[in-house]
Design an enzyme around this catalytic site. Structure first.
Site, short mmCIF file in Angstrom:
data_model
loop_
_atom_site.label_atom_id
_atom_site.label_comp_id
_atom_site.label_asym_id
_atom_site.label_seq_id
_atom_site.Cartn_x
_atom_site.Cartn_y
_atom_site.Cartn_z
N HIS A 63 5.42 6.55 -2.74
CA HIS A 63 6.59 6.96 -3.52
C HIS A 63 6.07 7.36 -4.90
CE1 HIS A 63 8.11 3.78 -0.77
NE2 HIS A 63 9.20 4.50 -0.70
N ASP A 66 5.29 4.33 -6.94
CA ASP A 66 4.19 3.44 -6.54
C ASP A 66 2.96 3.79 -7.36
OD1 ASP A 66 5.82 2.53 -4.48
OD2 ASP A 66 4.89 3.82 -2.97
N MET A 97 1.42 12.22 3.12
CA MET A 97 2.88 12.15 2.95
C MET A 97 3.24 11.59 1.58
SD MET A 97 5.40 9.59 2.95
CE MET A 97 5.75 8.34 4.18
N GLU A 190 14.30 9.82 7.47
CA GLU A 190 14.11 8.49 8.06
C GLU A 190 15.41 7.70 8.05
OE1 GLU A 190 10.91 6.32 6.24
OE2 GLU A 190 11.59 4.39 7.03
N LYS A 192 17.87 4.37 8.86
CA LYS A 192 17.85 2.90 8.91
C LYS A 192 19.31 2.45 8.92
CE LYS A 192 15.80 -1.13 6.64
NZ LYS A 192 15.07 -1.65 5.48
N GLU A 226 11.33 4.89 12.54
CA GLU A 226 10.57 3.65 12.30
C GLU A 226 10.94 2.59 13.32
OE1 GLU A 226 10.01 2.15 8.31
OE2 GLU A 226 10.51 0.12 8.97
N HIS A 229 13.63 0.04 12.51
CA HIS A 229 14.99 0.46 12.16
C HIS A 229 15.90 0.56 13.38
CE1 HIS A 229 13.41 2.21 8.11
NE2 HIS A 229 13.18 0.92 8.25
N ASP A 254 6.84 5.92 11.46
CA ASP A 254 6.57 4.65 10.77
C ASP A 254 6.42 3.55 11.81
OD1 ASP A 254 6.66 5.86 8.32
OD2 ASP A 254 8.40 4.75 7.56
N ASP A 264 15.02 -7.54 8.00
CA ASP A 264 14.04 -6.45 8.07
C ASP A 264 12.62 -7.03 7.94
OD1 ASP A 264 12.75 -4.04 7.85
OD2 ASP A 264 13.51 -3.58 5.86
N ASP A 266 9.36 -5.95 9.12
CA ASP A 266 8.17 -5.14 8.80
C ASP A 266 6.86 -5.78 9.25
OD1 ASP A 266 9.43 -2.92 7.72
OD2 ASP A 266 9.37 -3.67 5.67
N ASP A 296 4.15 1.33 8.28
CA ASP A 296 5.08 0.94 7.21
C ASP A 296 5.46 -0.53 7.45
OD1 ASP A 296 6.75 0.85 5.11
OD2 ASP A 296 8.31 2.14 5.94
C1 GCO Z 1 12.29 0.44 4.46
C2 GCO Z 1 11.79 1.83 4.72
C3 GCO Z 1 10.88 2.33 3.63
C4 GCO Z 1 10.62 3.82 3.71
C5 GCO Z 1 9.86 4.29 2.52
C6 GCO Z 1 9.39 5.71 2.64
O1 GCO Z 1 12.75 -0.20 5.40
O2 GCO Z 1 12.28 -0.01 3.31
O3 GCO Z 1 11.15 1.83 5.94
O4 GCO Z 1 9.69 1.61 3.66
O5 GCO Z 1 9.91 4.14 4.87
O6 GCO Z 1 10.68 4.16 1.42
O7 GCO Z 1 10.42 6.55 2.60
MN MN Z 2 9.82 3.31 6.74
MN MN Z 3 11.62 -0.02 7.13
#
Ligand code: GCO
Ligand code: MN
Ligand code: MN
Length: 396
Positions: A63, A66, A97, A190, A192, A226, A229, A254, A264, A266, A296
């Protein structure tokens, strides 16, 4: 554009080196959660690049913020970007990306492109254009849009139809901006379903696939599905990716893992549902997906930075191991025979059913099917699924 690969499982896709990537925000995650503060020190983007090189990654995504803090002066930005570029050239990592942080700052607490406030929407466009400039400077060719705050807890204050229209307007504007500057970005949307909002608009990859066709430049825009998601929504992730592949829209992916019905998470790729991960890798391999494989995800909150390396290596390793298992599955004679039995093909019938004509209608309507015999036929999924599991578990 990633198109279905007609050469299928035996295609050339497996030979090239996979493009394993991580976001600065993934291995750089300091383990803050709603119940506790950070458990790891912040490390700089340069240190993150070194860490990623050490674990064998191909690239690093980011980002805007970041890398460059939201309030950095132009001089500070230049210094940060120069240091980062040097780390990239020292390690050979690339930036495939880039994306915009449209969710952390309080200005975005009720959305960015879909906010009800014209000032917020205009600022979100400005911030994204600047972030696109930065991504292009670092060589990014894919630009991700994750609308983390584009949603609501209650529909009392904003019309969700306006949300969709506003999101469309922003993407149309930014497509033109990318063309005007010859950035040649491919946009990847993307989805979610929730977190951080109670409800996020355009909640699934399928929603986005329909939305893309309503844009001014649909050919520039695809999706970034992702694992976590669709899984959070209780849906089958593999089937969503399949629809994206079939539509030629899988621009990015992702990878992580997630237990259904939980926050969430991850998790490290493959950590929660290895069988689904296997069928996902199989789908990507069978259809020759050769874009970035972006993890991700982040390390458990228990870890120090050695543990973060274990996490990152684990993501890569699980993908590679599953890819080997897929090759084994695809060349297993008994398995292939069972698949044939499950899918008995008749070319003549398929030609009739696949091409509408008066003749096809007449023939199909007058045809005699032995419904009972067809219905009585056993379809050997138990055997096949068990063989797949034996492969996954290393017994075959
Ligand atoms: C999440 C998302 C993020 C995006 C990221 C890139 O659940 O927070 O997956 O990690 O992928 O902001 O756009
Ligand atoms: Mn993501
Ligand atoms: Mn995510």
């Amino acid at each position: 554009m990633v198109k279905a690969n007609p050469s299928g499982p035996s295609g050339a896709a497996g030979k090239a080196r996979e493009k394993f990537t991580f976001g600065l925000w993934t291995v750089g995650n300091i383990g803050r959660d709603p119940f506790g503060g950070p458990v790891r020190e912040v490390i700089s983007p340069v240190e993150i690049v070194k860490l990623l090189a050490e674990v064998g990654a191909y690239g690093v995504n980011m980002h805007d913020n970041d890398l460059v803090p939201i309030d950095a002066s132009p001089a500070k930005q230049k210094q940060i970007v120069d240091d980062f570029k040097k780390a990239l050239s020292d390690t050979g990592l690339v930036v495939p990306m880039a994306t915009t942080n449209l969710f952390s700052d309080p200005v975005f607490k009720d959305g960015a492109f879909t906010s009800g406030d014209s000032q917020v929407r205009a600022y979100a466009l400005q911030k994204t254009m600047r972030a696109m400039d930065l991504g292009a400077e670092l060589g990014a060719k894919i630009y991700v849009f994750w609308g983390g705050r584009e949603g609501a807890e209650t529909d009392a204050g904003k019309d969700p139809v306006d949300g969709i229209k506003r999101f469309r307007e922003a993407i149309n504007f930014l497509c033109q901006y990318s063309m005007q500057n010859n950035y040649n970005y491919r946009f990847a949307l993307e989805a979610k379903p929730n977190e951080p909002r109670g409800h996020i608009y355009l909640a699934t990859t399928g929603n986005y696939l329909a939305f893309i066709e309503t844009l001014d430049y649909p050919e520039m825009v695809g999706v970034n599905p992702e694992v976590a998601h669709e899984t959070m929504a209780g849906l089958n992730f593999v089937h969503h990716v399949a629809q994206a592949i079939e539509a030629g829209k899988l621009f990015h992916i992702d990878l992580n893992d997630q237990e259904s019905g939980r926050y969430d998470q991850d998790y490290r790729f493959g950590a929660a549902n290895i069988k689904q991960a296997f069928y996902l890798v199989k789908l990507l391999v069978d259809h020759g997906y050769d874009g970035p494989l972006h993890f991700d995800a982040h390390a458990y909150r228990t870890e120090d930075y050695e543990g973060v390396k274990d996490f990152a290596r684990g993501c890569i390793r699980n993908y590679q191991l599953l890819k080997k298992k897929v090759a084994r599955f695809n060349k297993d004679a008994e398995i292939q025979q069972l698949i044939k039995r499950i899918n008995p093909a008749d070319e003549k019938l398929d030609a009739l059913a696949g091409n509408f004509s008066e003749n096809a209608v007449r023939q199909l309507k007058s045809m005699k099917f032995d419904r009972k015999a067809i219905g009585a036929r056993g379809i050997p999924y138990e055997r096949l699924d068990q063989l797949a599991m034996e492969i996954i578990m290393g017994e075959r």
